[in-house]
Design an enzyme around this catalytic site. Structure first.
Site, PDB file in Angstrom:
ATOM      1  N   ALA A  66      47.580  53.629  -2.522  1.00 22.41           N
ATOM      2  CA  ALA A  66      46.937  52.248  -2.628  1.00 22.41           C
ATOM      3  C   ALA A  66      45.633  52.286  -1.777  1.00 22.41           C
ATOM      4  CB  ALA A  66      47.781  51.011  -2.145  1.00 22.41           C
ATOM      5  N   GLY A 111      51.194  55.149  -3.061  1.00 24.14           N
ATOM      6  CA  GLY A 111      51.341  54.593  -4.554  1.00 24.14           C
ATOM      7  C   GLY A 111      51.016  55.760  -5.404  1.00 24.14           C
ATOM      8  N   GLU A 114      54.390  56.943  -5.968  1.00 24.26           N
ATOM      9  CA  GLU A 114      55.218  56.302  -6.717  1.00 24.26           C
ATOM     10  C   GLU A 114      54.805  56.230  -8.064  1.00 24.26           C
ATOM     11  OE1 GLU A 114      53.879  53.030  -3.854  1.00 24.26           O
ATOM     12  OE2 GLU A 114      56.160  52.422  -3.741  1.00 24.26           O
ATOM     13  N   GLU A 134      53.483  55.398   4.086  1.00 23.32           N
ATOM     14  CA  GLU A 134      53.047  53.829   4.335  1.00 23.32           C
ATOM     15  C   GLU A 134      53.501  53.328   5.562  1.00 23.32           C
ATOM     16  OE1 GLU A 134      54.409  54.989   1.488  1.00 23.32           O
ATOM     17  OE2 GLU A 134      53.715  54.105  -0.329  1.00 23.32           O
TER      18      GLU A 134
HETATM   19  N1  COA Z   1      42.757  54.294   0.287  1.00 21.54           N
HETATM   20  C1  COA Z   1      41.251  54.042   0.382  1.00 21.54           C
HETATM   21  N2  COA Z   1      40.530  55.313   0.566  1.00 21.54           N
HETATM   22  C2  COA Z   1      41.046  56.530   0.724  1.00 21.54           C
HETATM   23  C3  COA Z   1      42.434  56.581   0.899  1.00 21.54           C
HETATM   24  C4  COA Z   1      43.309  55.497   0.554  1.00 21.54           C
HETATM   25  N3  COA Z   1      44.746  55.520   0.186  1.00 21.54           N
HETATM   26  N4  COA Z   1      42.592  57.814   0.786  1.00 21.54           N
HETATM   27  C5  COA Z   1      41.472  58.512   1.005  1.00 21.54           C
HETATM   28  N5  COA Z   1      40.562  57.428   0.959  1.00 21.54           N
HETATM   29  C6  COA Z   1      39.104  57.708   1.082  1.00 21.54           C
HETATM   30  C7  COA Z   1      38.527  58.003   2.409  1.00 21.54           C
HETATM   31  O1  COA Z   1      38.569  56.694   3.273  1.00 21.54           O
HETATM   32  C8  COA Z   1      37.562  58.693   2.454  1.00 21.54           C
HETATM   33  O2  COA Z   1      36.496  57.573   2.108  1.00 21.54           O
HETATM   34  P1  COA Z   1      34.873  57.967   2.724  1.00 21.54           P
HETATM   35  O3  COA Z   1      34.654  59.324   2.353  1.00 21.54           O
HETATM   36  O4  COA Z   1      34.278  56.914   2.196  1.00 21.54           O
HETATM   37  O5  COA Z   1      35.343  57.719   4.224  1.00 21.54           O
HETATM   38  C9  COA Z   1      37.646  59.505   1.247  1.00 21.54           C
HETATM   39  O6  COA Z   1      38.576  59.010   0.531  1.00 21.54           O
HETATM   40  C10 COA Z   1      38.017  61.194   1.462  1.00 21.54           C
HETATM   41  O7  COA Z   1      39.265  61.004   2.201  1.00 21.54           O
HETATM   42  P2  COA Z   1      39.201  61.715   3.845  1.00 21.54           P
HETATM   43  O8  COA Z   1      40.462  60.890   4.707  1.00 21.54           O
HETATM   44  O9  COA Z   1      37.945  61.747   4.112  1.00 21.54           O
HETATM   45  O10 COA Z   1      40.021  63.107   3.366  1.00 21.54           O
HETATM   46  P3  COA Z   1      40.691  64.037   4.247  1.00 21.54           P
HETATM   47  O11 COA Z   1      40.760  65.297   3.603  1.00 21.54           O
HETATM   48  O12 COA Z   1      40.234  64.302   5.408  1.00 21.54           O
HETATM   49  O13 COA Z   1      42.083  63.661   4.229  1.00 21.54           O
HETATM   50  C11 COA Z   1      44.269  62.472   3.278  1.00 21.54           C
HETATM   51  C12 COA Z   1      42.878  63.304   3.078  1.00 21.54           C
HETATM   52  C13 COA Z   1      44.888  62.077   1.873  1.00 21.54           C
HETATM   53  C14 COA Z   1      45.388  63.006   4.094  1.00 21.54           C
HETATM   54  C15 COA Z   1      43.789  61.035   3.811  1.00 21.54           C
HETATM   55  O14 COA Z   1      42.634  60.619   2.993  1.00 21.54           O
HETATM   56  C16 COA Z   1      44.556  60.035   3.999  1.00 21.54           C
HETATM   57  O15 COA Z   1      45.613  60.087   4.675  1.00 21.54           O
HETATM   58  N6  COA Z   1      44.717  59.018   2.963  1.00 21.54           N
HETATM   59  C17 COA Z   1      45.682  57.946   2.973  1.00 21.54           C
HETATM   60  C18 COA Z   1      47.007  58.125   2.451  1.00 21.54           C
HETATM   61  C19 COA Z   1      47.926  56.939   2.448  1.00 21.54           C
HETATM   62  O16 COA Z   1      48.274  56.442   3.646  1.00 21.54           O
HETATM   63  N7  COA Z   1      48.095  56.456   1.408  1.00 21.54           N
HETATM   64  C20 COA Z   1      49.238  55.416   1.322  1.00 21.54           C
HETATM   65  C21 COA Z   1      48.392  54.258   1.416  1.00 21.54           C
HETATM   66  S1  COA Z   1      49.513  52.974   1.257  1.00 21.54           S
END
Ligand code: COA
Length: 260
Positions: A66, A111, A114, A134
């Site tokens: 999400a 998500g 999911e 989450e």
């Molecule tokens: N929601 C919103 N934006 C997200 C996102 C999410 N779930 N996951 C990644 N992004 C965005 C980042 O904010 C970043 O945006 P920006 O460049 O404008 O700052 C872009 O996507 C790239 O992500 P980044 O975190 O820089 O990549 P990374 O390779 O360092 O890490 C992940 C990848 C997937 C490990 C990390 O993005 C992450 O932990 N995301 C969230 C996962 C999560 O908790 N999902 C459940 C949500 S309920």
């Protein structure tokens, strides 16, 4: 309707729905969720479409969950609505009546996992990373993750993944029964396409009978499940495709299923 966050492409009876927010790792914001609702409604009602491929754009992620930027500002009431919208989408996909294949490369988190679990097949690249992170945000899965992971992998893995928020790789996901196949990244599209073509050549009423029977059976007692199966089985006998399938076998030729 023109989509801002999705790309839709048809190849004969196969529709590919791809989330097109690679810069946000295809995170599910409200607009994308709403567009997915419309896209799956369209896929359901288009008789020419027999199989759906669900994909995320870019190399890095299927869907990273999400959209946390949106999530951060939700009130309790809005969170309830967000969860209900997400859950309704996952249920819509699961009950589409047509096979849906999740093409999983890179991250399938929150998500994203999911959504993958609401599909009927999950084909993963070796580089896939799955998880329900989450808990790290102080929340819980809200698009059906606690329920579908429980049903797919059992209580132990469901509790482990949801409580720790740990990411697992594709091999562990395969061992837990969360994904069906794992292939090298360069073979993922071929694997997905081969499966889609194979399913698209099947009799659609038989496919939907199997989907419905397995899904219904998973949620009720065996007697009700068996009764449902009998009805779905009998219904196939009202189709031309059933006549075609049995005739083709007896005439030693390949069947051609019209969907009627
Ligand atoms: N929601 C919103 N934006 C997200 C996102 C999410 N779930 N996951 C990644 N992004 C965005 C980042 O904010 C970043 O945006 P920006 O460049 O404008 O700052 C872009 O996507 C790239 O992500 P980044 O975190 O820089 O990549 P990374 O390779 O360092 O890490 C992940 C990848 C997937 C490990 C990390 O993005 C992450 O932990 N995301 C969230 C996962 C999560 O908790 N999902 C459940 C949500 S309920």
């Amino acid at each position: 309707m023109a989509f801002r966050n999705l790309t839709i492409a048809d190849n004969r009876a196969i529709r590919r729905i791809e989330i097109n927010r690679p810069d946000k790792l295809n995170a599910l914001n409200r607009e994308t969720l709403n567009e997915l609702h419309v896209a799956f409604d369209q896929a359901r009602h288009d008789d020419a479409i027999r199989v759906v491929i669900m994909a995320g754009s870019g190399e890095k992620a299927f869907i990273a969950g999400a959209d946390i930027a949106e999530l951060a500002s939700l009130t309790t009431q809005q969170a309830q609505m967000f969860s209900a919208t997400g859950q309704a989408l996952m249920t819509k996909i699961e009950r589409l009546g047509k096979p849906v294949i999740a093409r999983i490369q890179g991250y399938a988190l929150g998500g994203g996992m999911e959504l993958a679990m609401s599909c009927h097949f999950r084909l993963a690249s070796e580089n896939a990373r799955l998880g329900q992170p989450e808990i790290n945000l102080g929340v819980i899965p809200g698009f059906g993750g606690t329920q579908r992971l429980l049903r797919l992998a059992g209580r132990g893995p469901a509790l482990e993944l949801c409580l720790t928020g740990a990411q697992i790789d594709a091999r562990r996901a395969l061992a837990l029964g969360i994904v069906n196949h794992v292939v090298p990244p360069e073979q993922l599209d071929q694997e997905v396409d081969d499966l889609a073509v194979r399913l698209a050549a099947c009799a659609p009423h038989a496919l939907s009978g199997i989907l419905d029977s397995v899904l219904v059976g998973g949620e009720c007692g065996i007697d009700a499940g068996l009764e449902f199966e009998t009805k779905a089985f009998a219904l196939c006998f009202s189709t031309q495709d059933m006549r075609e399938g049995t005739s083709a076998f007896l005439e030693r030729r390949k069947p051609s299923f019209s969907g009627n």
